[in-house]
Motif scaffolding. Structure first.
Motif, mmCIF file in Angstrom:
data_model
loop_
_atom_site.group_PDB
_atom_site.id
_atom_site.type_symbol
_atom_site.label_atom_id
_atom_site.label_comp_id
_atom_site.label_asym_id
_atom_site.label_seq_id
_atom_site.Cartn_x
_atom_site.Cartn_y
_atom_site.Cartn_z
ATOM 1 N N ALA A 54 0.912 -1.226 -0.114
ATOM 2 C CA ALA A 54 0.093 0.284 -0.018
ATOM 3 C C ALA A 54 1.027 1.349 -0.108
ATOM 4 O O ALA A 54 0.519 2.275 -0.491
ATOM 5 C CB ALA A 54 -1.037 -0.117 1.134
ATOM 6 N N ALA A 55 1.730 1.256 0.504
ATOM 7 C CA ALA A 55 2.880 2.357 0.660
ATOM 8 C C ALA A 55 3.610 2.685 -0.499
ATOM 9 O O ALA A 55 3.719 3.984 -0.897
ATOM 10 C CB ALA A 55 3.779 2.170 1.954
ATOM 11 N N ILE A 56 3.751 1.852 -1.352
ATOM 12 C CA ILE A 56 4.545 2.056 -2.691
ATOM 13 C C ILE A 56 3.725 2.931 -3.527
ATOM 14 O O ILE A 56 4.278 4.097 -3.900
ATOM 15 C CB ILE A 56 4.778 0.858 -3.475
ATOM 16 N N PRO A 57 2.538 2.769 -3.762
ATOM 17 C CA PRO A 57 1.783 3.834 -4.866
ATOM 18 C C PRO A 57 1.492 4.979 -3.977
ATOM 19 O O PRO A 57 1.742 6.363 -4.771
ATOM 20 C CB PRO A 57 0.464 3.025 -5.345
ATOM 21 N N ARG A 58 1.258 4.985 -2.732
ATOM 22 C CA ARG A 58 1.149 6.250 -1.960
ATOM 23 C C ARG A 58 2.284 7.045 -2.036
ATOM 24 O O ARG A 58 2.131 8.324 -2.199
ATOM 25 C CB ARG A 58 0.745 5.811 -0.629
ATOM 26 N N VAL A 59 3.403 6.516 -1.901
ATOM 27 C CA VAL A 59 4.743 7.547 -2.185
ATOM 28 C C VAL A 59 4.874 8.052 -3.684
ATOM 29 O O VAL A 59 5.244 9.047 -3.904
ATOM 30 C CB VAL A 59 5.938 6.513 -1.458
ATOM 31 N N VAL A 60 4.787 6.768 -4.460
ATOM 32 C CA VAL A 60 5.226 7.234 -5.997
ATOM 33 C C VAL A 60 4.186 8.099 -6.535
ATOM 34 O O VAL A 60 4.669 9.067 -7.299
ATOM 35 C CB VAL A 60 5.176 5.940 -6.720
ATOM 36 N N VAL A 61 3.023 7.846 -6.302
ATOM 37 C CA VAL A 61 1.901 8.837 -7.071
ATOM 38 C C VAL A 61 1.490 10.044 -6.163
ATOM 39 O O VAL A 61 0.798 10.627 -6.894
ATOM 40 C CB VAL A 61 0.716 7.603 -7.392
ATOM 41 N N MET A 62 1.797 10.383 -5.206
ATOM 42 C CA MET A 62 1.353 11.441 -4.216
ATOM 43 C C MET A 62 1.554 12.856 -4.929
ATOM 44 O O MET A 62 0.930 13.504 -5.055
ATOM 45 C CB MET A 62 1.844 11.148 -2.988
ATOM 46 N N ILE A 63 2.779 12.929 -5.510
ATOM 47 C CA ILE A 63 3.160 14.197 -6.176
ATOM 48 C C ILE A 63 1.902 14.216 -7.334
ATOM 49 O O ILE A 63 1.553 15.623 -7.380
ATOM 50 C CB ILE A 63 4.468 14.093 -6.616
ATOM 51 N N LEU A 64 1.714 13.362 -8.199
ATOM 52 C CA LEU A 64 0.582 13.510 -9.067
ATOM 53 C C LEU A 64 -0.612 13.866 -8.468
ATOM 54 O O LEU A 64 -1.356 14.722 -9.114
ATOM 55 C CB LEU A 64 0.527 12.151 -9.926
ATOM 56 N N GLY A 65 -0.782 13.421 -7.148
ATOM 57 C CA GLY A 65 -2.240 13.768 -6.572
ATOM 58 C C GLY A 65 -2.241 15.158 -6.362
ATOM 59 O O GLY A 65 -3.363 15.759 -6.298
ATOM 60 N N GLY A 66 -1.091 15.551 -6.032
ATOM 61 C CA GLY A 66 -1.148 17.112 -5.508
ATOM 62 C C GLY A 66 -1.518 17.916 -6.814
ATOM 63 O O GLY A 66 -2.132 18.925 -6.811
ATOM 64 N N VAL A 67 -0.879 17.535 -7.822
ATOM 65 C CA VAL A 67 -0.781 18.413 -9.201
ATOM 66 C C VAL A 67 -2.693 18.223 -9.479
ATOM 67 O O VAL A 67 -3.293 19.404 -9.888
ATOM 68 C CB VAL A 67 -0.405 17.729 -10.524
ATOM 69 N N LEU A 68 -3.420 17.199 -9.394
ATOM 70 C CA LEU A 68 -4.807 17.199 -9.562
ATOM 71 C C LEU A 68 -5.617 17.906 -8.588
ATOM 72 O O LEU A 68 -6.670 18.364 -8.804
ATOM 73 C CB LEU A 68 -5.257 15.608 -9.485
ATOM 74 N N ALA A 69 -5.017 17.837 -7.327
ATOM 75 C CA ALA A 69 -5.594 18.722 -6.305
ATOM 76 C C ALA A 69 -5.741 20.411 -6.597
ATOM 77 O O ALA A 69 -6.669 20.928 -6.241
ATOM 78 C CB ALA A 69 -5.003 18.197 -4.953
ATOM 79 N N ASP A 70 -4.452 20.568 -7.432
ATOM 80 C CA ASP A 70 -4.581 21.888 -7.918
ATOM 81 C C ASP A 70 -5.557 22.192 -8.937
ATOM 82 O O ASP A 70 -5.984 23.591 -9.290
ATOM 83 C CB ASP A 70 -3.138 22.529 -8.114
ATOM 84 N N LYS A 71 -5.586 21.183 -9.577
ATOM 85 C CA LYS A 71 -6.632 21.603 -11.187
ATOM 86 C C LYS A 71 -7.833 21.270 -10.977
ATOM 87 O O LYS A 71 -8.834 21.748 -11.497
ATOM 88 C CB LYS A 71 -6.092 20.420 -12.122
ATOM 89 N N TYR A 72 -8.413 20.573 -9.762
ATOM 90 C CA TYR A 72 -9.888 20.248 -9.524
ATOM 91 C C TYR A 72 -10.163 20.618 -7.966
ATOM 92 O O TYR A 72 -9.596 20.715 -7.290
ATOM 93 C CB TYR A 72 -10.011 18.840 -9.995
ATOM 94 N N GLN A 73 -11.463 20.684 -7.891
ATOM 95 C CA GLN A 73 -12.126 21.147 -6.638
ATOM 96 C C GLN A 73 -11.757 19.921 -5.517
ATOM 97 O O GLN A 73 -11.840 18.728 -5.895
ATOM 98 C CB GLN A 73 -13.620 20.993 -6.496
ATOM 99 N N LYS A 74 -11.106 20.202 -4.564
ATOM 100 C CA LYS A 74 -10.374 19.312 -3.693
ATOM 101 C C LYS A 74 -11.568 18.495 -3.045
ATOM 102 O O LYS A 74 -11.223 17.303 -2.879
ATOM 103 C CB LYS A 74 -9.363 20.313 -2.455
ATOM 104 N N SER A 75 -12.566 19.076 -2.508
ATOM 105 C CA SER A 75 -13.667 18.158 -1.911
ATOM 106 C C SER A 75 -14.112 17.146 -3.050
ATOM 107 O O SER A 75 -14.455 15.895 -2.614
ATOM 108 C CB SER A 75 -14.790 19.073 -1.623
ATOM 109 N N LYS A 76 -14.016 17.471 -4.304
ATOM 110 C CA LYS A 76 -14.410 16.420 -5.399
ATOM 111 C C LYS A 76 -13.684 15.225 -5.467
ATOM 112 O O LYS A 76 -13.934 14.123 -5.616
ATOM 113 C CB LYS A 76 -14.708 17.132 -6.531
#
Length: 415
Positions: A54-76
């Protein structure tokens, strides 16, 4: 229009409730998976493998998750990821009832849960500054952190009772219900957080990632804040929890002793969060962060030399308290000093600096113990290392340590 005061702010209250339900749900999920592996499949040694999966994708993909959080409504983003996670846990319940929940399937579902987390946490950690007033941010962060700690302790207790009274499948089902309730509370229509304005300029994902890292690197507040978070999690919080079972076993303690020690650490962090709520309106400078970082290092060094389970348990409370008093003001400071359009990326880097380094701490402990070092010696090394790197950070972070009042300085900067 400014947001209302904190306890009249329904957006914050809904986010807080979502955090409470998701924390209980995920901690129940974790203990249920561990119990199924250990007692039903006879694979106690594989618990670490599943958690690492579980930790591997959490660490590797989290920066990409940050980009999406800036592009889309965070609550969504939070709502969608929680819906998928609740469905994943519900599928575990179904497979258990069909007697088909084998180790390979647990690895697959664990990977999916970590992948969804990678998108959820950047949005979750960056939504608070968008829905509360600047002067309420420290108080809001402390309430959320304290609640997270408290409910993370309650989750395994509830899960254990359900497993004992009913079954593993019932515990998975209860966990899925908790997570879907969290999704309901964070439904975008309830939160009404900012919807990012679409830009006509098309930028690549790589460029946006570089912008996020560059933003953190150029700002002394962000750069040194991240460095201190790495120090706290690599030298203290990461290895500390991992050391508890080893210490209790070496001192011939019981499972109850282990639970007391883990609860003591949680109590310390909870009390620290409550303290930060109380003093949130007072002047808190960055020198307080360094002071409690040094106290944490000293307490860990003392902790490493103790041979009494009772004293270890008491000191675990103190370490948890000191570490969180050092940690929480950094989160508030970084959130307030970040442009809203970059919050997701910056907070994904901050989250990565905490969650990402803890597996490295686990690996360090395992490798050094394999090489023949005792847990007491390793904890002493880590305590001294925390103090040494803390002193280096203090001597070099001149601009960072000049901030005398986090709240007032940030309110001026954001006018």
């Amino acid at each position: 229009m400014n947001p209302p005061t904190l306890f009249k702010n329904y957006s914050f209250i809904f986010v807080w409730l979502a955090t409470a339900f998701s924390t209980v749900g995920f901690s129940m999920y974790t203990i249920t998976v561990s119990w199924h592996l250990s007692n039903n499949l006879g694979l106690a040694a594989a618990v670490g493998i599943v958690l690492t999966t579980a930790a591997i994708p959490r660490v590797v993909v989290m920066i990409l998750g940050g980009v999406l959080a800036d592009k889309y409504q965070k609550s969504k983003v939070m709502f969608v990821t929680h819906v998928f996670q609740s469905l994943t846990i519900a599928e575990l319940c179904f497979m258990f009832n069909e007697e088909a929940l084998t180790f390979p399937f647990l690895l697959l579902f664990s990977f999916l849960m970590g992948l969804f987390d990678a998108f959820y946490w950047p949005a979750s950690s960056s939504i608070i500054p968008t829905i509360v007033r600047n002067e309420d941010l420290q108080q809001a962060n402390s309430i959320v952190q304290g609640s997270h700690t408290l409910f993370y302790v309650l989750g395994p207790i509830i899960g254990g009772v359900i497993i004992s009274s009913f079954s593993v499948g019932a515990s998975f089902l209860a966990s899925a219900i908790m997570v879907i309730l969290s999704a309901i509370f964070v439904f975008p229509h309830f939160i009404k957080d900012t919807i990012p304005t679409p830009t006509t300029e098309k930028t690549s994902m790589i460029r946006e990632l570089r912008e996020g890292f560059g933003y953190v690197k150029r700002s002394p507040v962000h750069y040194w804040g991240v460095i201190i978070i790495v120090i706290i999690h690599f030298f203290v919080l990461g290895p500390l929890g991992n050391s508890f079972p080893i210490l209790v076993t070496s001192l011939k303690g019981t499972a109850l002793d282990l639970s007391y020690m883990e609860a003591a650490l949680g109590i310390g962090t909870f009390v620290a969060a409550i303290l930060m709520v109380v003093i949130s309106k007072r002047k808190v400078g960055t020198k307080l962060i360094f002071l409690f970082l040094f106290i944490t290092a000293i307490l860990l060094t003392i902790f490493s030399r103790l041979e009494s389970i009772l004293l270890l348990t008491l000191l675990a409370t103190g370490i948890g308290f000191a570490a969180i008093v050092a940690y929480l003001p950094i989160i508030t400071l970084i959130q307030q000093k970040t442009e809203q359009k970059k919050l997701g990326r910056v907070m994904s880097i901050v989250t990565l600096s905490s969650n990402g380094v803890e597996p490295l701490a686990f690996a360090f402990i395992s490798a050094m113990m394999t090489a023949g070092f005792t847990i007491h010696t390793l904890l002493t090394m880590l305590g001294v290392g925390c103090l040494l790197f803390g002193l280096i950070a203090y001597s070099r972070a001149k601009e960072f340590r000049k901030i005398e009042s986090i709240t007032s300085t940030l309110m001026v900067d954001n006018k």
